[in-house]
Design a protein around this motif. Structure first.
Motif, PDB file in Angstrom:
ATOM      1  N   GLY A  15       0.763  -0.985   0.083  1.00 58.86           N
ATOM      2  CA  GLY A  15      -0.290   0.021  -0.202  1.00 58.86           C
ATOM      3  C   GLY A  15       0.900   1.019  -0.314  1.00 58.86           C
ATOM      4  O   GLY A  15       0.466   2.404   0.190  1.00 58.86           O
ATOM      5  N   GLU A  16       2.027   1.404  -0.149  1.00 59.73           N
ATOM      6  CA  GLU A  16       3.271   2.350   0.246  1.00 59.73           C
ATOM      7  C   GLU A  16       2.738   3.417  -1.870  1.00 59.73           C
ATOM      8  O   GLU A  16       2.709   2.655  -2.914  1.00 59.73           O
ATOM      9  CB  GLU A  16       4.694   1.687   0.193  1.00 59.73           C
ATOM     10  N   LYS A  17       3.042   4.257  -1.069  1.00 60.06           N
ATOM     11  CA  LYS A  17       2.851   4.895  -2.955  1.00 60.06           C
ATOM     12  C   LYS A  17       3.829   6.036  -2.889  1.00 60.06           C
ATOM     13  O   LYS A  17       4.601   6.708  -2.350  1.00 60.06           O
ATOM     14  CB  LYS A  17       1.435   5.363  -2.949  1.00 60.06           C
ATOM     15  N   ARG A  18       3.991   6.363  -4.179  1.00 59.28           N
ATOM     16  CA  ARG A  18       4.727   7.368  -5.206  1.00 59.28           C
ATOM     17  C   ARG A  18       3.891   8.211  -6.181  1.00 59.28           C
ATOM     18  O   ARG A  18       3.021   7.192  -6.753  1.00 59.28           O
ATOM     19  CB  ARG A  18       5.691   6.934  -5.531  1.00 59.28           C
ATOM     20  N   TYR A  19       3.900   9.706  -5.946  1.00 61.44           N
ATOM     21  CA  TYR A  19       2.693  10.042  -6.787  1.00 61.44           C
ATOM     22  C   TYR A  19       3.743  11.489  -7.452  1.00 61.44           C
ATOM     23  O   TYR A  19       4.511  11.647  -6.656  1.00 61.44           O
ATOM     24  CB  TYR A  19       1.438  10.191  -6.703  1.00 61.44           C
ATOM     25  N   VAL A  20       3.256  11.588  -8.368  1.00 63.95           N
ATOM     26  CA  VAL A  20       3.834  12.810  -8.664  1.00 63.95           C
ATOM     27  C   VAL A  20       1.980  13.916  -9.193  1.00 63.95           C
ATOM     28  O   VAL A  20       1.431  13.397 -10.319  1.00 63.95           O
ATOM     29  CB  VAL A  20       4.785  13.026 -10.445  1.00 63.95           C
ATOM     30  N   LYS A  21       2.232  15.113  -8.994  1.00 67.84           N
ATOM     31  CA  LYS A  21       0.833  15.408  -9.197  1.00 67.84           C
ATOM     32  C   LYS A  21       1.488  16.494 -10.497  1.00 67.84           C
ATOM     33  O   LYS A  21       2.409  17.049 -10.534  1.00 67.84           O
ATOM     34  CB  LYS A  21       0.894  16.668  -8.174  1.00 67.84           C
ATOM     35  N   LEU A  22       0.177  16.805 -10.789  1.00 62.96           N
ATOM     36  CA  LEU A  22       0.554  17.353 -11.679  1.00 62.96           C
ATOM     37  C   LEU A  22      -1.400  18.816 -12.614  1.00 62.96           C
ATOM     38  O   LEU A  22      -1.861  18.680 -11.732  1.00 62.96           O
ATOM     39  CB  LEU A  22      -0.158  17.203 -13.608  1.00 62.96           C
ATOM     40  N   LEU A  26       1.652  23.732 -17.916  1.00 60.25           N
ATOM     41  CA  LEU A  26       2.486  23.403 -18.388  1.00 60.25           C
ATOM     42  C   LEU A  26       3.369  22.676 -17.415  1.00 60.25           C
ATOM     43  O   LEU A  26       3.236  23.515 -15.832  1.00 60.25           O
ATOM     44  CB  LEU A  26       3.504  24.073 -18.672  1.00 60.25           C
ATOM     45  N   ASN A  27       3.800  21.326 -17.034  1.00 62.46           N
ATOM     46  CA  ASN A  27       4.552  20.397 -16.184  1.00 62.46           C
ATOM     47  C   ASN A  27       5.388  20.031 -16.711  1.00 62.46           C
ATOM     48  O   ASN A  27       5.387  19.186 -16.935  1.00 62.46           O
ATOM     49  CB  ASN A  27       3.297  19.177 -15.513  1.00 62.46           C
ATOM     50  N   VAL A  28       6.651  20.336 -16.289  1.00 62.60           N
ATOM     51  CA  VAL A  28       7.680  20.161 -16.443  1.00 62.60           C
ATOM     52  C   VAL A  28       8.389  19.125 -15.032  1.00 62.60           C
ATOM     53  O   VAL A  28       8.220  19.379 -13.960  1.00 62.60           O
ATOM     54  CB  VAL A  28       9.129  21.254 -16.497  1.00 62.60           C
ATOM     55  N   ILE A  29       8.902  17.634 -15.694  1.00 55.91           N
ATOM     56  CA  ILE A  29       9.580  17.239 -14.499  1.00 55.91           C
ATOM     57  C   ILE A  29      11.170  17.343 -14.932  1.00 55.91           C
ATOM     58  O   ILE A  29      11.493  16.436 -15.595  1.00 55.91           O
ATOM     59  CB  ILE A  29       8.553  15.258 -14.817  1.00 55.91           C
ATOM     60  N   THR A  30      12.154  17.166 -14.024  1.00 56.62           N
ATOM     61  CA  THR A  30      12.756  17.555 -14.643  1.00 56.62           C
ATOM     62  C   THR A  30      14.178  16.688 -13.579  1.00 56.62           C
ATOM     63  O   THR A  30      12.979  16.358 -12.541  1.00 56.62           O
ATOM     64  CB  THR A  30      13.742  18.761 -14.917  1.00 56.62           C
ATOM     65  N   GLY A  31      15.145  16.409 -14.688  1.00 56.66           N
ATOM     66  CA  GLY A  31      16.254  15.637 -13.317  1.00 56.66           C
ATOM     67  C   GLY A  31      17.169  14.934 -13.907  1.00 56.66           C
ATOM     68  O   GLY A  31      17.617  15.094 -15.100  1.00 56.66           O
ATOM     69  N   THR A 612       8.951  15.890 -19.569  1.00 51.76           N
ATOM     70  CA  THR A 612      10.074  15.194 -19.095  1.00 51.76           C
ATOM     71  C   THR A 612      12.098  15.191 -19.382  1.00 51.76           C
ATOM     72  O   THR A 612      11.462  15.877 -21.071  1.00 51.76           O
ATOM     73  CB  THR A 612      10.207  13.261 -19.124  1.00 51.76           C
ATOM     74  N   ASP A 613      12.256  16.186 -18.493  1.00 55.73           N
ATOM     75  CA  ASP A 613      13.602  16.365 -19.779  1.00 55.73           C
ATOM     76  C   ASP A 613      14.720  17.037 -18.810  1.00 55.73           C
ATOM     77  O   ASP A 613      14.324  17.080 -17.347  1.00 55.73           O
ATOM     78  CB  ASP A 613      13.428  17.785 -19.995  1.00 55.73           C
ATOM     79  N   HIS A 614      15.836  16.781 -19.081  1.00 57.61           N
ATOM     80  CA  HIS A 614      17.202  16.977 -18.006  1.00 57.61           C
ATOM     81  C   HIS A 614      16.984  18.916 -17.283  1.00 57.61           C
ATOM     82  O   HIS A 614      17.461  19.104 -16.342  1.00 57.61           O
ATOM     83  CB  HIS A 614      18.387  16.271 -18.796  1.00 57.61           C
ATOM     84  N   VAL A 615      17.094  19.920 -18.219  1.00 55.41           N
ATOM     85  CA  VAL A 615      16.684  20.708 -17.989  1.00 55.41           C
ATOM     86  C   VAL A 615      16.644  21.339 -16.700  1.00 55.41           C
ATOM     87  O   VAL A 615      15.216  20.933 -16.091  1.00 55.41           O
ATOM     88  CB  VAL A 615      16.130  21.879 -19.032  1.00 55.41           C
ATOM     89  N   SER A 627       8.009  28.303 -11.316  1.00 57.21           N
ATOM     90  CA  SER A 627       6.594  27.809 -10.592  1.00 57.21           C
ATOM     91  C   SER A 627       6.232  25.777 -11.855  1.00 57.21           C
ATOM     92  O   SER A 627       5.173  26.060 -11.399  1.00 57.21           O
ATOM     93  CB  SER A 627       6.048  29.162 -11.375  1.00 57.21           C
ATOM     94  N   TYR A 628       6.922  25.663 -13.667  1.00 48.70           N
ATOM     95  CA  TYR A 628       5.779  24.996 -14.061  1.00 48.70           C
ATOM     96  C   TYR A 628       6.925  24.036 -13.387  1.00 48.70           C
ATOM     97  O   TYR A 628       6.206  22.691 -14.356  1.00 48.70           O
ATOM     98  CB  TYR A 628       6.264  25.031 -15.508  1.00 48.70           C
ATOM     99  N   VAL A 629       7.802  23.888 -13.162  1.00 51.35           N
ATOM    100  CA  VAL A 629       8.746  22.201 -12.910  1.00 51.35           C
ATOM    101  C   VAL A 629       7.978  21.917 -10.995  1.00 51.35           C
ATOM    102  O   VAL A 629       7.349  22.186  -9.895  1.00 51.35           O
ATOM    103  CB  VAL A 629      10.091  22.563 -12.318  1.00 51.35           C
ATOM    104  N   ARG A 630       7.284  20.226 -11.675  1.00 53.04           N
ATOM    105  CA  ARG A 630       6.388  19.663 -10.758  1.00 53.04           C
ATOM    106  C   ARG A 630       7.449  18.797  -9.528  1.00 53.04           C
ATOM    107  O   ARG A 630       6.746  18.628  -8.701  1.00 53.04           O
ATOM    108  CB  ARG A 630       5.142  18.916 -11.252  1.00 53.04           C
TER     109      ARG A 630
END
Length: 641
Positions: A15-22, A26-31, A612-615, A627-630
């Motif tokens: 029941g453990e979870k991981r999530y990404v809110k959107l 524009l929604n940016v997931i970087t890393g 989804t990007d590296h920048v 402000s758009y980086v989630r």
């Protein structure tokens, strides 16, 4: 369609979870690499009913036993879940619809319950209905070898996803287009997803196809009926003559088919005098005489065929002999006009005369060979005509044999039972049966006018959907907006001003050269920057187009996986200036934000773009990038899982 993905959530067995809110917009997931960014697109695809799981093997799949999405519509939320493929995910999905605004923080694994479970196929149908697709059958031909695929959410993903290996590809523009059947489905179903057509449209198309085929059948029947009128009349006339023969009456051979059909209701009755009539014997002898005449005619035709075949054989032999002479003559080539004695120098007249004779013979042989070349074709044509004539005579003889046999059968029954009245009843019934058959044929031919009227009515209803005009308007929209958007991106000067064209009938994209009017297709353009610019501009146009269509069923969502990959942005300022690649990446994100604002202004809601990007740390004029980086997954312990 006004809907967006509010969250991507995965659960483990405990029941453990991981999530990404959107959010909308524009929604940016970087890393960093291997932080789980690219897995997000695959999780979304898997939850939208993919036939297999393409979620990258690694930490994400080790942790996750349940994958899920929250879709937000204007008045309700939709939870979509699926267990991992190795468990029941290959066959089942979970759907839960609620008016509540679901929050991923408070969701639990309990939503994966039996009351929310559906088979994979049924889940895809229900998902498609949630997005407004109610069409179940797009087949347009009644005798199609296979039924057309049902429009589903799977085809929608081709407009929504740009994977890492696709977003800057020069070979293909669309997800799933490596499969030619899926490509045809997506292109063919475009009017459905745009909301231009409904099930009634395809019902009309199917009905029209049936009527057109019926019209062709009727035209063939009419043609064959016209050609066979004399034969039909002759057969019907024989049936009437049998009746008249039995009742002792006579019938005019020149009576028309129409009058024969009318005569069935005015047949002379059977009387006592019928027993005394010699009409049956007269009719019997007449038919036998006709049969003998046809047999003699057949013999004459067969003799002609035999003579022609024999003559053709002689001709073939003659032609073969001429060809042999030609071959011999080719070896008898003289190079001199005349010959003289090598000792005394006088002309040798005997040899010179033979030279002249040989040349004359050669010229005659050439003319003769040329004259007989076409004779074989003529023989075949004449023999073929005579064979057709022979077959027709054989058919006439069979008809006469049938009539003679029927009279003989009647005679045999009369000798046995002495009841002529029964034979009259049978003959009258035979007339009724044949007349009914012919009248039905005539009736069907007369009804062809009604078919034409029905075809015109159906065409009018189909034309009422105005697809030609709608396609033309949509083409103008795509071409105008793609050329406008691509001018903001890193598109080569060689192709500026941009004149990008997109063919909605084939989904091909090309740049039209101004001077030569030649087409430069995507695969012919050099540079990854050009390919990326074409992909981004096209799919921003799709996002805009579907958002402003009142009945569109495509969610206003676009997922771009690592669009900056064609550049190598490093934020190292040299002399106070940004590196060129960094500026080009900022142009991409500024274009995305400007198009979101434009679509919101026209459609009244913000579409969703997930990147989804590296920048990171971009400086975009007029916008706060952070402000758009989630999610910002950088560092060893900062990842999705």
């Amino acid at each position: 369609m006004n809907s967006f993905i509010k969250a991507i959530i995965v659960f483990n067995d405990y029941g453990e979870k991981r999530y990404v809110k959107l959010n909308e917009g524009l929604n940016v997931i970087t890393g960093d690499s291997k932080s789980g960014k690219s897995a997000l697109l695959e999780i979304i695809d898997y939850c939208l009913g993919s036939s297999k799981s393409t979620i990258p093997k690694g930490e994400v799949t080790k942790f996750s036993s349940f994958y899920s999405l929250i879709f937000r519509f204007p008045s309700y939320s939709l939870f979509i879940g699926r267990k991992r493929f190795e468990d029941t995910g290959r066959k089942q999905m979970y759907l839960y619809r609620t008016s509540e605004d679901l929050n991923p923080e408070f969701l639990t694994i309990e939503l994966f319950s039996e009351e929310n479970v559906l088979s994979l196929d049924q889940a895809k149908i229900e998902l498609s209905r949630e997005f407004g697709v109610t069409i179940t059958d797009t087949t347009e031909e009644t005798d199609a070898l296979r039924k057309e695929a049902r429009p589903s959410v799977r085809s929608m993903t081709s407009y929504m996803f740009q994977h890492q290996n696709l977003v800057a590809s020069k070979f293909t523009l669309f997800y799933r287009f490596e499969d030619s059947i899926k490509r045809e489905q997506v292109i063919g179903q475009f009017p459905i997803f745009a909301g231009w057509v409904d099930q009634h449209y395809y019902n009309l198309k199917l009905e029209l196809d049936e009527l057109l085929k019926k019209k062709k059948r009727t035209e063939r029947l009419q043609q064959s009926y016209t050609q066979a009128t004399d034969k039909i009349k002759a057969r019907l006339l024989n049936t009437f003559k049998r009746y008249y023969m039995l009742v002792g009456g006579k019938l005019d051979d020149n009576i028309s088919l129409q009058k024969l059909l009318q005569l069935r209701r005015e047949l002379p009755d059977f009387t006592r005098e019928s027993y005394l009539s010699e009409e049956m014997e007269h009719r019997y002898n007449e038919l036998k005489m006709q049969r003998e005449e046809r047999k003699q005619l057949r013999y004459d035709v067969e003799t002609s065929i035999s003579n022609l075949q024999l003559s053709h054989g002689y001709g073939e032999s003659y032609s073969s002999n001429l060809s042999s002479l030609q071959a011999t003559l080719n070896h008898s080539i003289n190079l001199q006009e005349h010959y003289s004695c090598p000792l005394c120098g006088h002309n040798v007249d005997e040899i010179n005369d033979k030279i002249v004779s040989l040349r004359e013979s050669k010229q005659w042989l050439k003319k003769e060979i040329k004259s007989v070349k076409g004779h074989g074709v003529e023989f075949h044509a004449q023999i073929q005509k005579l064979m057709i004539r022979k077959n027709n005579i054989n058919e006439e003889i069979r008809e006469l044999n049938s009539e003679i046999f029927k009279i003989e059968s009647v005679t045999a029954r009369l000798k046995d039972k002495k009841r002529l009245d029964n034979e009259v009843i049978y003959a009258r019934a035979a007339i009724d049966i044949e007349c009914n058959t012919i009248e039905e044929q005539i009736k069907s031919l007369r009804n062809s006018n009604d078919t034409d009227s029905d075809i015109d009515n159906l065409n009018a209803k189909i034309n009422g959907y105005n697809l030609k005009v709608t396609y033309a308007q949509a083409t103008t929209f795509f071409n105008t907006n793609m050329s406008r958007i691509i001018e903001k991106l890193d598109f080569e000067k060689e192709f500026r001003p941009a004149n990008i064209n997109f063919l909605l009938e084939t989904f091909d994209l090309y740049h039209l050269e101004q001077g030569t009017k030649s087409r430069v297709y995507l695969s012919e353009m050099g540079s990854g920057a050009n390919w990326l610019a074409c992909h981004v501009s096209l799919f921003l146009c799709f996002l805009h187009f579907f958002a402003i269509q009142k009945k569109s069923s495509i969610p206003s969502i676009l997922f771009l996986d690592q669009p900056s990959q064609v550049y190598f942005p490093e934020k190292n300022l040299i002399g106070g200036d940004k590196p060129h690649d960094f500026q080009k990446v900022e142009e991409i994100y500024k274009t995305l934000l400007e198009e979101i604002d434009l679509i919101e202004k026209i459609a009244g809601f913000k579409p969703q773009i997930i990147v989804t990007d590296h920048v990171g740390g971009l400086d975009i004029e007029g916008y706060n990038f952070d402000s758009y980086v989630r999610e910002n997954w950088r560092g060893d312990d900062n990842k999705f899982i």
